[in-house]
Design a protein around this motif. Structure first.
Motif, PDB file in Angstrom:
ATOM      1  N   MET A   1    -103.591 -27.472 -28.266  1.00  0.00           N
ATOM      2  CA  MET A   1    -104.730 -26.553 -27.580  1.00  0.00           C
ATOM      3  C   MET A   1    -105.130 -25.279 -28.063  1.00  0.00           C
ATOM      4  SD  MET A   1    -103.268 -27.079 -23.837  1.00  0.00           S
ATOM      5  CE  MET A   1    -102.776 -29.109 -23.171  1.00  0.00           C
ATOM      6  N   PRO A   2    -105.688 -24.979 -28.174  1.00  0.00           N
ATOM      7  CA  PRO A   2    -106.076 -23.841 -28.648  1.00  0.00           C
ATOM      8  C   PRO A   2    -105.211 -22.121 -29.217  1.00  0.00           C
ATOM      9  CG  PRO A   2    -107.965 -24.363 -28.184  1.00  0.00           C
ATOM     10  CD  PRO A   2    -107.076 -24.919 -26.944  1.00  0.00           C
ATOM     11  N   ILE A   3    -104.338 -22.332 -27.865  1.00  0.00           N
ATOM     12  CA  ILE A   3    -103.437 -21.089 -27.604  1.00  0.00           C
ATOM     13  C   ILE A   3    -102.489 -21.295 -28.167  1.00  0.00           C
ATOM     14  CG2 ILE A   3    -101.933 -22.413 -25.621  1.00  0.00           C
ATOM     15  CD1 ILE A   3    -102.149 -19.473 -23.823  1.00  0.00           C
ATOM     16  N   PHE A   4    -102.089 -22.345 -28.769  1.00  0.00           N
ATOM     17  CA  PHE A   4    -101.016 -22.361 -29.419  1.00  0.00           C
ATOM     18  C   PHE A   4    -101.348 -22.265 -30.831  1.00  0.00           C
ATOM     19  CE2 PHE A   4     -99.931 -25.686 -25.804  1.00  0.00           C
ATOM     20  CZ  PHE A   4     -99.007 -25.166 -25.804  1.00  0.00           C
ATOM     21  N   PHE A   5    -102.379 -22.400 -31.274  1.00  0.00           N
ATOM     22  CA  PHE A   5    -102.586 -22.485 -32.366  1.00  0.00           C
ATOM     23  C   PHE A   5    -102.971 -20.687 -32.706  1.00  0.00           C
ATOM     24  CE2 PHE A   5    -104.758 -26.480 -32.630  1.00  0.00           C
ATOM     25  CZ  PHE A   5    -104.151 -27.183 -33.689  1.00  0.00           C
ATOM     26  N   VAL A   6    -103.039 -19.955 -32.067  1.00  0.00           N
ATOM     27  CA  VAL A   6    -103.194 -18.378 -31.663  1.00  0.00           C
ATOM     28  C   VAL A   6    -102.184 -18.077 -31.625  1.00  0.00           C
ATOM     29  CG1 VAL A   6    -103.635 -16.711 -30.063  1.00  0.00           C
ATOM     30  CG2 VAL A   6    -106.274 -17.868 -29.589  1.00  0.00           C
ATOM     31  N   ALA A   7    -101.159 -18.364 -31.102  1.00  0.00           N
ATOM     32  CA  ALA A   7     -99.599 -18.595 -31.240  1.00  0.00           C
ATOM     33  C   ALA A   7     -99.894 -18.340 -32.770  1.00  0.00           C
ATOM     34  CB  ALA A   7     -98.813 -18.547 -30.309  1.00  0.00           C
ATOM     35  N   LEU A   8     -99.262 -19.573 -32.816  1.00  0.00           N
ATOM     36  CA  LEU A   8     -99.056 -19.514 -34.890  1.00  0.00           C
ATOM     37  C   LEU A   8     -99.827 -18.709 -35.339  1.00  0.00           C
ATOM     38  CD1 LEU A   8     -98.295 -23.747 -34.609  1.00  0.00           C
ATOM     39  CD2 LEU A   8     -96.505 -22.245 -34.619  1.00  0.00           C
ATOM     40  N   SER A   9    -100.513 -18.555 -35.532  1.00  0.00           N
ATOM     41  CA  SER A   9    -101.723 -17.734 -36.125  1.00  0.00           C
ATOM     42  C   SER A   9    -101.468 -16.007 -35.999  1.00  0.00           C
ATOM     43  CB  SER A   9    -103.428 -17.542 -36.366  1.00  0.00           C
ATOM     44  OG  SER A   9    -103.476 -16.819 -35.025  1.00  0.00           O
ATOM     45  N   SER A  10    -100.337 -15.894 -35.041  1.00  0.00           N
ATOM     46  CA  SER A  10     -99.364 -14.093 -35.175  1.00  0.00           C
ATOM     47  C   SER A  10     -99.065 -13.718 -36.286  1.00  0.00           C
ATOM     48  CB  SER A  10     -99.021 -14.114 -34.061  1.00  0.00           C
ATOM     49  OG  SER A  10     -99.546 -14.540 -32.899  1.00  0.00           O
ATOM     50  N   ALA A  11     -99.398 -12.695 -36.195  1.00  0.00           N
ATOM     51  CA  ALA A  11     -97.647 -11.981 -37.787  1.00  0.00           C
ATOM     52  C   ALA A  11     -96.970 -12.471 -37.498  1.00  0.00           C
ATOM     53  CB  ALA A  11     -98.565 -10.439 -37.646  1.00  0.00           C
ATOM     54  N   ASN A  12     -96.360 -12.082 -36.431  1.00  0.00           N
ATOM     55  CA  ASN A  12     -94.763 -12.308 -36.401  1.00  0.00           C
ATOM     56  C   ASN A  12     -94.232 -13.516 -35.008  1.00  0.00           C
ATOM     57  OD1 ASN A  12     -94.975 -10.276 -34.298  1.00  0.00           O
ATOM     58  ND2 ASN A  12     -94.645  -8.979 -35.657  1.00  0.00           N
ATOM     59  N   GLY A  13     -93.214 -13.126 -34.232  1.00  0.00           N
ATOM     60  CA  GLY A  13     -93.384 -14.146 -32.976  1.00  0.00           C
ATOM     61  C   GLY A  13     -92.883 -13.276 -31.709  1.00  0.00           C
ATOM     62  N   LEU A  14     -93.015 -11.465 -32.287  1.00  0.00           N
ATOM     63  CA  LEU A  14     -92.982 -10.565 -31.116  1.00  0.00           C
ATOM     64  C   LEU A  14     -94.762 -11.121 -30.806  1.00  0.00           C
ATOM     65  CD1 LEU A  14     -92.099  -8.660 -28.716  1.00  0.00           C
ATOM     66  CD2 LEU A  14     -92.586  -7.548 -30.784  1.00  0.00           C
TER      67      LEU A  14
END
Length: 251
Positions: A1-14
């Motif tokens: 789902m796109p939202i998980f790609f968005v999370a994984l494309s982040s700079a860091n975990g926070l």
């Protein structure tokens, strides 16, 4: 789902968890609350209705998704500092979390070391984020509560009115939705675009009326009226008096 790609494309975990918190409602009726206390980041998950707690399956599923994103993003075995759960862990779930939970009848919590969540993501992808963000924002706009939606609409209308191009098509474009969706959301809120446009114009008119340096022509222009006579009629309809009469009442 796109939202998980968005999370994984982040700079860091926070940043990943904050993005999950913002867009989770797009795919599930789950609220993610994130709080930072000194060197710790706490994550709480709730049913968005606030009527009931998340089921055992839903809670563990959401917690494991967060943990998986953190581990996949950093390439490290991130382990929570603390886990509070209303449900006991099975041996398999305990093995995945790497920490025993504190049982609480109504509360749930994941607590991480801030330092762990500031580790850079190997999966960072700004291009992916820029591609997916507009669509997520559009979907988020569609599921807002009527009051939230009307507030967002008023803000865009107020910005567009002075330009003279405050059409429903232009406002919808600014909100990231179609004109049809805009009309449908307004109908669900029991109102129309014309009513809300005039509501904003009225507020702006009353605000500008307090500035005695502004003429009727200038206020009419600022409210997007092509003819002063149209503004004059509208102002009398809103207040029951002319602009000059209203101003005398203010003095």
């Amino acid at each position: 789902m796109p939202i998980f790609f968005v999370a994984l494309s982040s700079a860091n975990g926070l940043q990943a968890i904050k993005r999950l918190a913002k867009y989770k409602n797009v795919i599930a009726p789950v609220e993610i609350k994130v709080s930072i206390q000194e060197k710790h980041v706490q994550v709480e998950l709730n049913d968005i209705s606030e009527i009931q707690n998340l089921s055992r399956f839903s809670l563990f599923n959401e917690q494991l998704i967060i943990l998986s994103i953190l581990r996949t993003g950093t390439g490290q075995n991130i382990i929570p500092e603390k886990v509070i759960s209303p449900y006991p862990f099975s041996s398999s779930i305990l093995e995945v979390f790497g920490i025993s939970p504190e049982l609480s009848k109504n509360d749930n919590l994941l607590s991480f070391n801030l330092q762990d969540l500031e580790l850079p993501f190997l999966t960072r992808n700004n291009s992916m984020w820029r591609m997916i963000e507009p669509e997520l924002n559009r979907q988020l706009e569609e599921i807002k509560t009527p009051s939230d939606f009307i507030n967002s609409l008023h803000k865009e209308v107020q910005l567009l009115i002075p330009s003279g191009d405050c059409s429903i098509q232009n406002v919808a474009r600014k909100l990231g939705i179609s004109s049809r969706t805009l009309q449908r959301n307004l109908a669900q809120a029991g109102t129309t675009f014309k009513v809300e446009l005039q509501s904003v114009q009225k507020k702006m008119a009353l605000h500008f009326s307090k500035d005695l340096n502004l003429t009727t022509d200038e206020i009419s222009y600022l409210l997007g009226y092509s003819e002063v006579s149209s503004f004059t009629r509208a102002f009398r309809k809103w207040t029951g008096m002319t602009l000059n009469q209203y101003r005398k009442k203010l003095i």
